[in-house]
Design a protein around this motif. Structure first.
Motif, PDB file in Angstrom:
ATOM      1  N   ILE A   1      43.990  41.955  45.480  1.00 20.37           N
ATOM      2  CA  ILE A   1      42.755  43.085  44.670  1.00 20.37           C
ATOM      3  C   ILE A   1      41.952  43.196  44.871  1.00 20.37           C
ATOM      4  O   ILE A   1      41.166  42.554  45.351  1.00 20.37           O
ATOM      5  CB  ILE A   1      43.156  41.612  43.228  1.00 20.37           C
ATOM      6  N   HIS A   2      41.051  44.134  44.558  1.00 20.34           N
ATOM      7  CA  HIS A   2      39.892  44.816  44.501  1.00 20.34           C
ATOM      8  C   HIS A   2      39.572  44.533  43.396  1.00 20.34           C
ATOM      9  O   HIS A   2      38.680  45.183  42.830  1.00 20.34           O
ATOM     10  CB  HIS A   2      39.768  46.109  45.520  1.00 20.34           C
ATOM     11  N   ALA A   3      38.020  44.539  43.829  1.00 23.47           N
ATOM     12  CA  ALA A   3      37.113  44.057  42.863  1.00 23.47           C
ATOM     13  C   ALA A   3      35.919  43.802  42.832  1.00 23.47           C
ATOM     14  O   ALA A   3      35.819  42.946  43.561  1.00 23.47           O
ATOM     15  CB  ALA A   3      37.856  43.067  41.483  1.00 23.47           C
ATOM     16  N   ARG A   4      35.059  44.478  42.575  1.00 18.53           N
ATOM     17  CA  ARG A   4      33.354  43.915  42.651  1.00 18.53           C
ATOM     18  C   ARG A   4      33.062  43.910  44.162  1.00 18.53           C
ATOM     19  O   ARG A   4      32.419  42.605  44.881  1.00 18.53           O
ATOM     20  CB  ARG A   4      33.148  42.060  42.785  1.00 18.53           C
ATOM     21  N   GLY A   5      34.048  45.039  44.677  1.00 15.07           N
ATOM     22  CA  GLY A   5      33.401  45.937  45.798  1.00 15.07           C
ATOM     23  C   GLY A   5      34.109  44.445  47.254  1.00 15.07           C
ATOM     24  O   GLY A   5      33.662  45.139  48.363  1.00 15.07           O
TER      25      GLY A   5
END
Length: 147
Positions: free
Chosen positions: A13-17
């Protein structure tokens, strides 16, 4: 992508950069994640209802990436990449350990030396044995292949 799909263990996943790997303890409401290439101490929780989370993948390397160090290391660490003729580390298909990115630095230093003489003096618990084994395996593999 649904929350149920995002909470599957191993999902990227992609989160918080940055990119994360979803861990088995995750639920649809709380994703327990570790940063890609990160340490177990960096495991954290992300609430998909509160902050944006999206599924992601790593792009496959192309011929244009041959000189790109980050892509080369990424390729070397993927099991399927060992079939490529241009793989940067020939021995990675034959080792039982999964070196962390910082453990590759002594390997790259050793491959630049002729003859190879390298003192590995990291802190306790950093993985000097893994670093030394990766160097030895790579040197043996290169010597056997003739180049």
């Amino acid at each position: 992508m649904s929350a149920a799909t995002l909470s599957q263990p191993g999902t990227l996943i992609h989160a918080r950069g940055r990119e994360w790997v979803v861990l088995p303890e995750s639920t649809d409401e709380l994703l327990i994640v570790r940063p890609v290439g990160g340490l177990d101490e960096e495991v954290t929780g992300i609430l998909p209802a509160v902050e944006p989370v999206e599924s992601t993948t790593f792009r496959l390397p192309t011929r244009d990436d041959v000189g790109d160090f980050a892509s080369a290391v990424s390729c070397a660490m993927r099991p399927g990449c060992h079939a490529f003729r241009f793989r940067p580390f020939r021995s990675f298909g034959r080792i039982a350990a999964e070196p962390r990115p910082y453990q590759l630095v002594p390997l790259m230093m050793a491959l630049k030396l002729d003859p190879v003489r390298l003192l590995i003096a990291d802190d306790v618990g950093i993985g000097k044995t893994i670093e030394a084994a990766v160097i030895a395996r790579e040197l043996l593999t290169v010597a056997r292949s003739g180049g």
